[in-house]
Scaffold this motif. Sequence first.
Motif, PDB file in Angstrom:
ATOM      1  N   LEU A  11      83.059  83.530   8.252  1.00 48.68           N
ATOM      2  CA  LEU A  11      84.073  82.517   7.956  1.00 48.68           C
ATOM      3  C   LEU A  11      85.363  83.077   7.380  1.00 48.68           C
ATOM      4  CD1 LEU A  11      81.869  79.712   6.316  1.00 48.68           C
ATOM      5  CD2 LEU A  11      82.455  80.026   8.737  1.00 48.68           C
ATOM      6  N   HIS A  12      85.417  84.372   7.094  1.00 44.71           N
ATOM      7  CA  HIS A  12      86.593  84.926   6.418  1.00 44.71           C
ATOM      8  C   HIS A  12      86.995  86.225   7.102  1.00 44.71           C
ATOM      9  CE1 HIS A  12      89.017  85.186   2.556  1.00 44.71           C
ATOM     10  NE2 HIS A  12      89.224  86.376   3.102  1.00 44.71           N
ATOM     11  N   THR A  89      82.862  82.801  14.597  1.00 43.03           N
ATOM     12  CA  THR A  89      83.766  83.336  13.573  1.00 43.03           C
ATOM     13  C   THR A  89      84.971  82.430  13.416  1.00 43.03           C
ATOM     14  OG1 THR A  89      84.871  85.357  12.809  1.00 43.03           O
ATOM     15  CG2 THR A  89      85.195  84.763  15.115  1.00 43.03           C
ATOM     16  N   GLU A  90      85.533  82.426  12.222  1.00 44.36           N
ATOM     17  CA  GLU A  90      86.786  81.723  11.954  1.00 44.36           C
ATOM     18  C   GLU A  90      87.815  82.754  11.518  1.00 44.36           C
ATOM     19  OE1 GLU A  90      84.851  77.416  10.800  1.00 44.36           O
ATOM     20  OE2 GLU A  90      86.066  78.440   9.302  1.00 44.36           O
ATOM     21  N   GLY A 214      88.149  81.369  -0.472  1.00 43.25           N
ATOM     22  CA  GLY A 214      88.047  82.740  -0.003  1.00 43.25           C
ATOM     23  C   GLY A 214      87.858  83.679  -1.181  1.00 43.25           C
ATOM     24  N   HIS A 215      86.779  84.402  -1.195  1.00 38.30           N
ATOM     25  CA  HIS A 215      86.347  85.271  -2.303  1.00 38.30           C
ATOM     26  C   HIS A 215      85.737  84.394  -3.396  1.00 38.30           C
ATOM     27  CE1 HIS A 215      88.069  88.712  -0.336  1.00 38.30           C
ATOM     28  NE2 HIS A 215      89.252  88.110  -0.276  1.00 38.30           N
ATOM     29  N   VAL A 269      78.799  85.403   3.764  1.00 34.96           N
ATOM     30  CA  VAL A 269      79.181  86.818   3.783  1.00 34.96           C
ATOM     31  C   VAL A 269      80.142  87.074   4.939  1.00 34.96           C
ATOM     32  CG1 VAL A 269      78.372  89.187   4.115  1.00 34.96           C
ATOM     33  CG2 VAL A 269      77.084  87.620   2.662  1.00 34.96           C
ATOM     34  N   SER A 270      81.253  87.757   4.641  1.00 38.04           N
ATOM     35  CA  SER A 270      82.248  88.097   5.660  1.00 38.04           C
ATOM     36  C   SER A 270      82.830  89.477   5.374  1.00 38.04           C
ATOM     37  CB  SER A 270      83.367  87.050   5.680  1.00 38.04           C
ATOM     38  OG  SER A 270      82.899  85.779   6.072  1.00 38.04           O
ATOM     39  N   THR A 271      83.677  89.948   6.302  1.00 37.74           N
ATOM     40  CA  THR A 271      84.236  91.300   6.188  1.00 37.74           C
ATOM     41  C   THR A 271      85.682  91.338   5.713  1.00 37.74           C
ATOM     42  OG1 THR A 271      84.889  91.243   8.522  1.00 37.74           O
ATOM     43  CG2 THR A 271      82.742  92.216   8.002  1.00 37.74           C
ATOM     44  N   ASP A 272      86.426  90.217   5.833  1.00 31.09           N
ATOM     45  CA  ASP A 272      87.806  90.140   5.372  1.00 31.09           C
ATOM     46  C   ASP A 272      88.766  90.854   6.327  1.00 31.09           C
ATOM     47  OD1 ASP A 272      89.911  89.402   3.733  1.00 31.09           O
ATOM     48  OD2 ASP A 272      89.367  90.708   2.058  1.00 31.09           O
TER      49      ASP A 272
END
Length: 325
Positions: A11-12, A89-90, A214-215, A269-272
């Motif tokens: 999502l991020h 994914t967004e 986000g975060h 959980v995302s990678t940024d």
Amino acid sequence: MEFQNTPKVELHLHIEGAMPSEFARRLADEKNISLEGVFDESGGYAYRDFWHFLEVYEAATQVLTGPEEFARLTKAVLEQSAEQGVIYTEAFISPDFCGGGDVGAWKEYLAAITQAASEAERDHGIKSRGIATPIRHFGPEKAKAAALCAAETVGDFITGLGIGGDEKAGKLADFAWSFDCAREAGLQLTAHAGEWGGPESVRDALTLNVERIGHGVRAIEDPALVKELVARQVTLEVCPGSNVFLGVYPRLEDHPITRLMDAGVNCTVSTDDPPFFHTTMTKEYQDLARVFRFDEQVFSELNRAAAKAAFCDEDTRADILKQLS
């Protein structure tokens, strides 16, 4: 465990920040654009700290000169994500980088991006949506233009509004007009907070009535705030590798994701910005498994939480959940 074939929901992800360094170098060569100081000796992105990272990030986007380049980037990023097992994914996409906040130009960029996303779904099975994202340190007025771009193009692909950039630039309350505009247009809302700004920035984000943050990890420093996140069912788009790489936490062992989850906070959980932080979704899973003993069951719960928090229509959500079952 390997985890590459584990179905994942992200999502991020910043579309420009997911640009592979070799992709940026290739475009720079094609267009004779100098990217001096952007790369290190090994060919990766080079920066000293978070604020220098923002400068390098914006410098790298110079190679994205039009809709065609964003289409190529979108296909490259989504193909890369699909290889990591991502099924949905967004992506944060900034109107500032796609036409300078002009609605007409934004629509041209968006048409190219949407077509590329459709081709990626056809070729690689990955579904995607876009979150229009003003840049916080560009100021509230530019954010209004970005919000209007989003409001004019809300639909099957653009489903949300977020805000990124320097958390210490002003207050999120300064951007209330943009978020109100987006909400009235039917967009769902998220905001970067609780990374560098501390728990007070998370409280600031909550004044905008966002559904996700986000975060948001610095909320752990304020127990009352953690309880508020649980009560309001706000979902955190957690990016552990990013937080460690940028020095928010010195080691993954110090990251509060497990404490937030144990307190009942909805976490994903995302990678940024994966190439900037030398990570992938598979690596995030492997590291969490190694340090916190996360197993397939925990990752399944995280992915289902992400699917339920996704800014998509209910048919798409049902399809994602079916793939996760």
